[in-house]
Motif scaffolding. Structure first.
Motif, PDB file in Angstrom:
ATOM      1  N   ASP A 207     -25.758 -21.890  25.329  1.00 32.03           N
ATOM      2  CA  ASP A 207     -26.558 -22.411  24.339  1.00 32.03           C
ATOM      3  C   ASP A 207     -26.696 -21.745  23.155  1.00 32.03           C
ATOM      4  N   TYR A 208     -27.295 -22.487  21.973  1.00 35.68           N
ATOM      5  CA  TYR A 208     -27.401 -21.887  20.725  1.00 35.68           C
ATOM      6  C   TYR A 208     -28.919 -22.118  20.132  1.00 35.68           C
ATOM      7  N   LEU A 209     -29.417 -20.945  19.584  1.00 36.41           N
ATOM      8  CA  LEU A 209     -30.550 -21.138  18.887  1.00 36.41           C
ATOM      9  C   LEU A 209     -30.410 -20.863  17.566  1.00 36.41           C
ATOM     10  N   ILE A 210     -31.006 -21.888  16.448  1.00 33.08           N
ATOM     11  CA  ILE A 210     -30.771 -21.737  14.911  1.00 33.08           C
ATOM     12  C   ILE A 210     -32.111 -21.430  14.294  1.00 33.08           C
ATOM     13  N   TYR A 211     -32.327 -20.442  13.653  1.00 34.98           N
ATOM     14  CA  TYR A 211     -33.554 -20.063  13.408  1.00 34.98           C
ATOM     15  C   TYR A 211     -33.775 -19.481  11.919  1.00 34.98           C
ATOM     16  N   ASP A 212     -34.828 -19.555  11.198  1.00 34.54           N
ATOM     17  CA  ASP A 212     -35.112 -18.990   9.922  1.00 34.54           C
ATOM     18  C   ASP A 212     -35.507 -17.589  10.019  1.00 34.54           C
ATOM     19  N   ALA A 213     -34.429 -16.776   9.397  1.00 37.25           N
ATOM     20  CA  ALA A 213     -34.604 -15.320   9.565  1.00 37.25           C
ATOM     21  C   ALA A 213     -35.399 -14.805   8.488  1.00 37.25           C
ATOM     22  N   ASP A 214     -36.053 -15.705   7.704  1.00 35.48           N
ATOM     23  CA  ASP A 214     -36.795 -15.108   6.558  1.00 35.48           C
ATOM     24  C   ASP A 214     -38.336 -15.287   7.159  1.00 35.48           C
ATOM     25  N   ASP A 215     -38.529 -15.927   8.294  1.00 33.13           N
ATOM     26  CA  ASP A 215     -39.907 -16.519   8.571  1.00 33.13           C
ATOM     27  C   ASP A 215     -40.414 -15.092   9.380  1.00 33.13           C
ATOM     28  N   LEU A 231     -27.440 -16.547  18.885  1.00 31.57           N
ATOM     29  CA  LEU A 231     -28.566 -16.614  17.701  1.00 31.57           C
ATOM     30  C   LEU A 231     -27.591 -17.120  16.405  1.00 31.57           C
ATOM     31  N   ILE A 232     -28.200 -18.036  15.883  1.00 32.57           N
ATOM     32  CA  ILE A 232     -27.486 -18.174  14.597  1.00 32.57           C
ATOM     33  C   ILE A 232     -28.728 -18.276  13.445  1.00 32.57           C
ATOM     34  N   PRO A 233     -28.736 -17.214  12.865  1.00 31.37           N
ATOM     35  CA  PRO A 233     -29.966 -17.252  11.931  1.00 31.37           C
ATOM     36  C   PRO A 233     -29.513 -17.786  10.494  1.00 31.37           C
ATOM     37  N   PHE A 234     -30.468 -18.482   9.736  1.00 35.07           N
ATOM     38  CA  PHE A 234     -30.300 -18.833   8.391  1.00 35.07           C
ATOM     39  C   PHE A 234     -31.236 -18.121   7.380  1.00 35.07           C
ATOM     40  N   SER A 235     -30.776 -17.796   6.254  1.00 35.29           N
ATOM     41  CA  SER A 235     -31.737 -17.230   5.261  1.00 35.29           C
ATOM     42  C   SER A 235     -31.471 -17.419   3.630  1.00 35.29           C
ATOM     43  N   LEU A 236     -32.449 -17.333   3.131  1.00 37.35           N
ATOM     44  CA  LEU A 236     -32.245 -17.569   1.451  1.00 37.35           C
ATOM     45  C   LEU A 236     -31.716 -16.101   0.823  1.00 37.35           C
ATOM     46  N   THR A 237     -32.123 -14.815   1.549  1.00 43.22           N
ATOM     47  CA  THR A 237     -32.077 -13.682   1.067  1.00 43.22           C
ATOM     48  C   THR A 237     -31.221 -12.721   1.769  1.00 43.22           C
ATOM     49  N   LYS A 238     -30.912 -12.884   3.039  1.00 49.57           N
ATOM     50  CA  LYS A 238     -30.044 -11.851   3.710  1.00 49.57           C
ATOM     51  C   LYS A 238     -28.841 -12.545   3.878  1.00 49.57           C
ATOM     52  N   PHE A 240     -25.148 -12.859   6.605  1.00 49.49           N
ATOM     53  CA  PHE A 240     -24.804 -12.574   8.178  1.00 49.49           C
ATOM     54  C   PHE A 240     -23.114 -12.648   8.363  1.00 49.49           C
ATOM     55  N   SER A 241     -22.843 -12.029   9.335  1.00 50.85           N
ATOM     56  CA  SER A 241     -21.582 -12.051   9.886  1.00 50.85           C
ATOM     57  C   SER A 241     -21.547 -13.502  10.639  1.00 50.85           C
ATOM     58  N   GLU A 242     -22.443 -13.561  11.182  1.00 47.76           N
ATOM     59  CA  GLU A 242     -22.503 -15.001  12.298  1.00 47.76           C
ATOM     60  C   GLU A 242     -23.837 -15.518  11.687  1.00 47.76           C
ATOM     61  N   GLY A 243     -23.809 -16.826  11.064  1.00 42.64           N
ATOM     62  CA  GLY A 243     -25.113 -17.309  10.594  1.00 42.64           C
ATOM     63  C   GLY A 243     -24.868 -18.128   9.289  1.00 42.64           C
ATOM     64  N   ALA A 244     -26.005 -18.334   8.576  1.00 37.69           N
ATOM     65  CA  ALA A 244     -25.817 -19.016   7.286  1.00 37.69           C
ATOM     66  C   ALA A 244     -26.912 -18.700   6.375  1.00 37.69           C
ATOM     67  N   TYR A 245     -26.395 -18.585   4.901  1.00 35.47           N
ATOM     68  CA  TYR A 245     -26.979 -17.762   3.823  1.00 35.47           C
ATOM     69  C   TYR A 245     -26.540 -18.613   2.382  1.00 35.47           C
ATOM     70  N   ILE A 246     -27.462 -18.118   1.594  1.00 32.35           N
ATOM     71  CA  ILE A 246     -27.134 -18.753   0.236  1.00 32.35           C
ATOM     72  C   ILE A 246     -26.714 -17.430  -0.618  1.00 32.35           C
ATOM     73  N   LYS A 247     -25.622 -17.712  -1.354  1.00 29.33           N
ATOM     74  CA  LYS A 247     -25.235 -16.402  -2.079  1.00 29.33           C
ATOM     75  C   LYS A 247     -24.429 -17.259  -3.368  1.00 29.33           C
ATOM     76  N   ASN A 248     -24.793 -16.492  -4.500  1.00 27.03           N
ATOM     77  CA  ASN A 248     -24.218 -17.013  -5.831  1.00 27.03           C
ATOM     78  C   ASN A 248     -24.180 -18.520  -5.796  1.00 27.03           C
ATOM     79  N   ASN A 249     -25.406 -19.091  -5.429  1.00 26.87           N
ATOM     80  CA  ASN A 249     -25.481 -20.481  -5.658  1.00 26.87           C
ATOM     81  C   ASN A 249     -24.527 -21.263  -4.495  1.00 26.87           C
ATOM     82  N   LYS A 250     -24.138 -20.718  -3.737  1.00 24.83           N
ATOM     83  CA  LYS A 250     -23.279 -21.373  -2.683  1.00 24.83           C
ATOM     84  C   LYS A 250     -24.038 -21.118  -1.244  1.00 24.83           C
TER      85      LYS A 250
END
Length: 443
Positions: A207-215, A231-238, A240-250
């Motif tokens: 199974d998968y847990l998606i979570y806010d890594a900035d929280d 674990l699948i983290p997401f962040s506005l500032t960090k 990840f090799s596995e996860g979701a993030y924002i970089k250069n407005n992408k």
């Protein structure tokens, strides 16, 4: 098997239908009045019920009890059930064993409705046979009884998670955690945090847990706890090799060696918090192997959620925004943070132990006037009385909107973002938001 249901709202009636279908002896008991349409359903389905009372002889003989999320564990009838060691479950726990569908469960203090609706939109647009339930829409149990969906997207409140024991979503999301509903958790923040993390307690390595890594609360929890889920983290500032993030407005997402990128300018939702909601929902879409072109299209045409930063009308160049769904300080923080013009802020209602000081810097920066719409506004006035030029108390939505029109000028925004529950003056946050929209239209 005798199934007793406490509370004849959407989840209670849905559970009654499913229980009846599965051969339980069902009894529904509501301490208040049962709505006419729900009563009809019970009568047509020949399900026994009572209203405006809880008859103990008919309840304490249950094999299992499904309790509406609105009934606290402290209520006398629940205490008596606990004393007799009769299992008390949530609708989600009761219904889940009766379906083989893939379950995506979404919880968090804020953003869960938007994330749930967006996830559902992504899966449905891809042609998946998917149901939407939990805190929104038709009850999960009712859908399990009547439909054959291959997957479900469920919005889950902490109250629903308190009543789970074996339930496990294949994909879980925790959007964020901030103090909310503390009145139900003995005013202990750690109890509320623990309640949110119940979503992952039965998950396995599959199974998968998606979570806010900035929280902060989430990161702290991980220092002393673990989950078996991937674990699948997401962040506005960090990043990840596995996860979701924002970089250069992408927005960049990397899951199971697959990459997905999309320019944030093309995402329909606005605001930093919505980028997080979009990352969480897109992570689900990637796990469900939805095509990149479909994901891009769905993210660019998503309409948003009613009562959540909903633009109502522009009148004399003043924008009126309905954020009635902001029932806690954290949600209002996001709303104020996304304001780019001087703001007349309508706030107040039933306080759930709010700390308004968290909003201080935003109020100083953005808010020109505050309109208190609640029965007891003392706390708001104490905190912000010296911070804004104008502070007004009103007791009806019409007065609030008319006052806002008077206090605003060209280029301003009028924001209804109450940071409180609505039960002092309204039926619920929808009623509050609808009254706001009507009052704006009447200007």
């Amino acid at each position: 098997m005798r199934l007793v249901i406490l509370g004849a709202g959407e989840s209670g009636i849905g559970t009654a239908i499913l229980g009846k279908k599965k051969g339980y002896d069902v009894f529904v008991s509501d301490f208040g009045k049962i709505k006419g349409n729900y009563k009809e359903v019970l009568i047509i389905n020949e399900i026994a019920w009572e209203e405006e009372k809880h008859t103990e002889d008919l309840i304490l003989n249950a094999d299992v009890v499904m309790k509406s999320p609105g009934i606290p564990d402290k209520s006398p009838i629940v205490k008596k059930l606990s004393a007799k060691e009769i299992p008390v479950l949530s609708e989600i726990e009761f219904a889940a064993p009766f379906t083989d569908a893939t379950i995506i469960g979404i919880t968090g203090s804020n953003g869960k409705t938007t994330t749930t609706m967006l996830t559902y939109h992504l899966l449905k647009s891809a042609g998946l046979n998917v149901g939407l339930g939990g805190n929104i829409g038709k009850s999960f149990a009712w859908q399990v009884a009547d439909n054959k969906y291959d997957s479900y997207v469920l919005e889950l409140s902490s109250f629903q998670l308190d009543g789970i024991f074996k339930f496990k979503p294949h994909i879980a999301i925790i959007t964020n955690i901030s103090p909310d509903h503390l009145d139900r958790y003995d005013y202990k923040y750690e109890n509320y945090i623990a309640s949110k993390f119940r979503i992952t307690m039965n998950q396995t390595e599959e199974d998968y847990l998606i979570y806010d890594a900035d929280d902060e609360a989430i990161t702290e929890w991980f220092k002393t706890h673990t989950t078996k889920a991937k674990l699948i983290p997401f962040s506005l500032t960090k990043t990840f090799s596995e996860g979701a993030y924002i970089k250069n407005n992408k927005m960049e997402i990397s899951i199971n060696q697959e990459e997905f990128t999309m320019d944030t300018a093309h995402i329909a939702l606005e605001g930093k918090h919505n980028m997080k909601n979009a990352m969480a929902a897109t992570s689900v879409a990637k796990l469900m192997q939805i095509r990149k072109s479909t994901i891009r299209e769905s993210l660019s045409n998503f309409q948003g959620v009613e009562h959540r930063l909903e633009k109502v009308l522009k009148i004399q160049n003043v924008q009126y925004i309905n954020d009635s769904k902001a029932t806690n300080v954290n949600a209002t923080f996001f709303a104020l943070d996304s304001m780019n013009t001087p703001t007349v802020w309508i706030v107040g209602g039933v306080d759930k132990g709010n700390d308004y000081n968290e909003l201080m810097s935003l109020v100083r920066e953005k808010v020109k006037a505050i309109i208190c719409l609640g029965v007891d506004n003392k706390k708001i006035i104490d905190v912000f009385g010296n911070v804004v030029d104008m502070m007004v108390e009103v007791s009806t939505m019409n007065d609030a909107v008319r006052m806002a029109q008077r206090l605003s000028e060209k280029g301003d925004t009028v924001l209804l973002s109450p940071a409180c529950a609505s039960f002092d003056l309204f039926e619920n946050y929808e009623d509050r938001g609808n009254q706001f929209k009507q009052a704006v239209k009447n200007l």
